[in-house]
Design a protein around this motif. Structure first.
Motif, short mmCIF file in Angstrom:
data_model
loop_
_atom_site.label_atom_id
_atom_site.label_comp_id
_atom_site.label_asym_id
_atom_site.label_seq_id
_atom_site.Cartn_x
_atom_site.Cartn_y
_atom_site.Cartn_z
N ILE A 245 0.83 -1.21 0.00
CA ILE A 245 0.00 0.00 0.00
C ILE A 245 0.87 1.26 0.00
O ILE A 245 1.97 1.27 0.56
CB ILE A 245 -0.99 0.03 1.20
CG1 ILE A 245 -0.25 -0.06 2.55
CG2 ILE A 245 -2.00 -1.09 1.10
CD1 ILE A 245 -1.15 0.22 3.74
N ASP A 246 0.37 2.28 -0.66
CA ASP A 246 1.03 3.59 -0.64
C ASP A 246 -0.09 4.62 -0.48
O ASP A 246 -0.94 4.73 -1.36
CB ASP A 246 1.80 3.81 -1.94
CG ASP A 246 2.65 5.07 -1.87
OD1 ASP A 246 3.88 4.96 -1.81
OD2 ASP A 246 2.08 6.18 -1.85
N LYS A 247 -0.07 5.33 0.62
CA LYS A 247 -1.16 6.23 0.97
C LYS A 247 -2.49 5.48 0.86
O LYS A 247 -2.66 4.48 1.53
CB LYS A 247 -1.12 7.50 0.12
CG LYS A 247 0.16 8.31 0.37
CD LYS A 247 0.07 9.68 -0.26
CE LYS A 247 1.30 10.50 0.10
NZ LYS A 247 2.51 10.06 -0.62
N LEU A 249 -3.69 3.95 -1.84
CA LEU A 249 -3.75 3.04 -2.98
C LEU A 249 -3.17 1.67 -2.63
O LEU A 249 -2.20 1.57 -1.88
CB LEU A 249 -2.98 3.62 -4.16
CG LEU A 249 -3.55 4.88 -4.80
CD1 LEU A 249 -2.60 5.39 -5.88
CD2 LEU A 249 -4.93 4.61 -5.41
N GLN B 58 -8.96 9.16 2.26
CA GLN B 58 -7.79 9.47 3.11
C GLN B 58 -7.46 10.96 3.17
O GLN B 58 -6.33 11.33 3.46
CB GLN B 58 -6.56 8.67 2.66
CG GLN B 58 -5.70 8.23 3.80
CD GLN B 58 -4.44 7.47 3.36
OE1 GLN B 58 -3.88 7.77 2.32
NE2 GLN B 58 -4.02 6.53 4.15
N ASN B 182 -6.28 1.99 5.18
CA ASN B 182 -4.83 2.04 5.04
C ASN B 182 -4.20 2.86 6.16
O ASN B 182 -3.11 2.53 6.64
CB ASN B 182 -4.42 2.60 3.68
CG ASN B 182 -4.56 1.55 2.58
OD1 ASN B 182 -5.05 0.46 2.81
ND2 ASN B 182 -4.13 1.90 1.37
N GLU B 186 -1.12 1.82 8.56
CA GLU B 186 0.12 2.60 8.61
C GLU B 186 0.30 3.35 9.94
O GLU B 186 1.41 3.49 10.43
CB GLU B 186 0.15 3.56 7.43
CG GLU B 186 1.54 3.97 7.05
CD GLU B 186 1.60 4.67 5.71
OE1 GLU B 186 0.59 4.67 4.99
OE2 GLU B 186 2.67 5.23 5.41
#
Lengths: 281, 202
Positions: A245-247, A249, B58, B182, B186
């Motif tokens: 995952i990236d941000k 997405l 987000q 997400n 994170e």
């Protein structure tokens, strides 16, 4: 009213810089796969076999000349594996295949993918390794999330919980149970936390956590988090799985599955998300 | 830094009161500003129904929104904690001299919560025609636009003043702390730390 230049919502248009980037990503991926003994497969856009893998309402459906339902390919994995097993099974020893092709979802979504299937794969680590080589080439460092779908399934059964609690991340309902090892699982993110909770958890959970740790030991990629309670409705992944995952997405996703009795592993990179991430860097 | 989407109005105020109690300092938006940055948080003031969108995409890591909005929108979000504020019910309302007539081939429902209404009547095998409205829902049955309404009821006063009564409760609602999926992966440590602090004071 539809304009002459209008493109359907969800379809993809690349030109100039982004089209060049798409070709470069696919080029790097293709070279990486070939160096590791994968052969390319291009499956038909139209398929009879999407039903059962994908919710029918997600398919773009047609009828053939005999009024049998066929649909635009909405998923590559099962078509690739079935074609390999049924058509090529006896005539080839090749068990590693890659594909670079889009999938389509109702009403007009188009998703470009780079994927691979490894029939009989003992480990899922090849998916992480190949993905990380491709990401590295484009200076991307997404977060790797290692999960195991068996853990929420076992806990749901053990405490008679609705699996939706895990799907929605309703941690309040899990904390309420007052089980120390479960509290530990909710908070687990790092390898240290994973090791601590392995010592606390009951045997059946412990075995599944050890699989997560073993996967981490087999890979060289180091930007890793562990999400033992993460649950998502998967089409076929039935054990360990991972996401990059990236941000907001998801750049890639892979897991273990069984098709026609064969234990296999596969993964896919979401080319559109990878392009988007590179362009926004 | 955690970004937090808050729904304008009473729930934002009550949520900020919780933060004040936890961090022992004032959390106040200046004048008409929509962003407040303080103590490692970025608060965004948005419309109630828009909170799930801000969190889903987000623009905010976490948010506060009613369960009724979550059920209506059905977005893929993490439901962390029932804050126990903003309690209300989603009810079916009809004119005082009427009842829901399940023998009709179809019932006309005016509502801004079309998914919740559709699902509720479908579960009762009742044909339903939804008339989507954005406000003054109580007016619809009075002028013959609909047979009934599906709307939020807090005290019942608005319905009563307009000659309506709540006849069926579809669901009970209160404000939830939610998170982006997400962000929850994170920034898990920060989000769970906040969850634990809030749990202690509510």
């Amino acid at each position: 009213m539809i304009y002459e230049h209008e493109i359907p919502t969800g379809s993809k248009l690349y030109f100039g810089k982004s089209a060049k980037l798409k070709r470069e990503i696919e080029g790097v991926a293709s070279k990486t796969f070939e160096q590791r003994g994968f052969e390319e497969i291009v499956t038909p856009f139209l398929s009879y076999h999407q039903h059962g893998n994908i919710a029918e309402k997600e398919l773009i459906r047609f009828a053939d000349g005999a009024n049998h339902i066929l649909s635009l390919r909405a998923d590559s994995t099962m078509d690739v594996v079935r074609l390999m097993n049924k058509r090529l099974g006896r005539s080839t020893t090749q068990d590693k295949w890659f594909y670079i092709q889009p999938v389509f979802k109702f009403p007009s979504f188009e998703i470009n993918q780079i994927g691979a299937e490894f029939v009989g794969a003992k480990s899922l680590s090849f998916g992480v390794d190949i993905s990380s080589i491709i990401f590295n080439e484009f200076e991307l460092t997404p977060l790797l999330q290692i999960c195991n779908i068996n853990i929420p399934n076992i806990i749901a059964k053990k405490f008679d919980l609705d699996i939706k609690i895990f799907e929605r991340g309703e941690i309040e309902k899990l904390f309420c149970l007052g089980v120390p090892w479960l509290d530990g699982l909710i908070k687990t993110q790092s390898l240290e936390q994973l090791n601590s909770v392995i010592n606390l958890a009951p045997k059946e959970i412990q075995n599944e956590l050890l699989k997560m740790r073993e996967m981490d030991e087999k890979i060289t990629y180091r930007r890793v988090v562990f999400s033992p309670l993460y649950y998502a409705r998967m089409r076929y992944y039935d054990g360990l799985f991972f996401r990059f995952i990236d941000k907001n997405l998801t750049l890639g996703l892979g897991g273990n599955y069984e098709c026609d009795g064969a234990k296999s592993a596969g993964f896919a990179l979401y080319t559109d998300a990878v392009i988007d991430t590179i362009l926004k860097k | 830094m955690l970004s937090v989407a808050l729904p304008k109005g009473r729930i934002a105020k009550e949520t900020l009161d919780i933060f004040e109690e936890i961090f022992n300092k004032k959390f106040v938006f200046e004048d008409r500003k929509l962003i407040l940055k303080t103590s490692g948080f970025k608060f965004l003031l948005v419309r109630n129904q828009d909170v799930p969108s801000y969190v889903l995409h987000q623009a905010a890591d976490i948010g506060v929104v009613g369960l009724d909005v979550l059920e209506e929108k059905e977005e893929d979000l993490v439901r962390l904690l029932d804050l126990g504020i903003g309690r209300c019910k989603v009810c079916v309302g009809v004119k005082n001299d009427m009842e829901i007539d399940y023998s009709l081939p179809e019932i006309k429902i005016a509502t801004k919560m079309s998914n919740i209404a559709q699902k509720y009547f479908s579960s009762k095998a009742m044909g339903v025609k939804i008339i989507k409205l954005y406000g003054s829902i109580e007016l619809a049955p009075l002028v013959g636009l609909s047979d009934a309404i599906v709307d939020i009821v807090e005290t019942g006063t608005t319905m009563k003043q307009n000659g309506l009564k709540a006849v069926e409760t579809i669901m009970e609602s209160s404000a939830y702390l939610i998170a982006n999926k997400n962000s929850f992966i994170e920034k898990k440590e920060d989000i769970i730390s906040l969850y634990e602090k809030i749990s202690k004071v509510i």
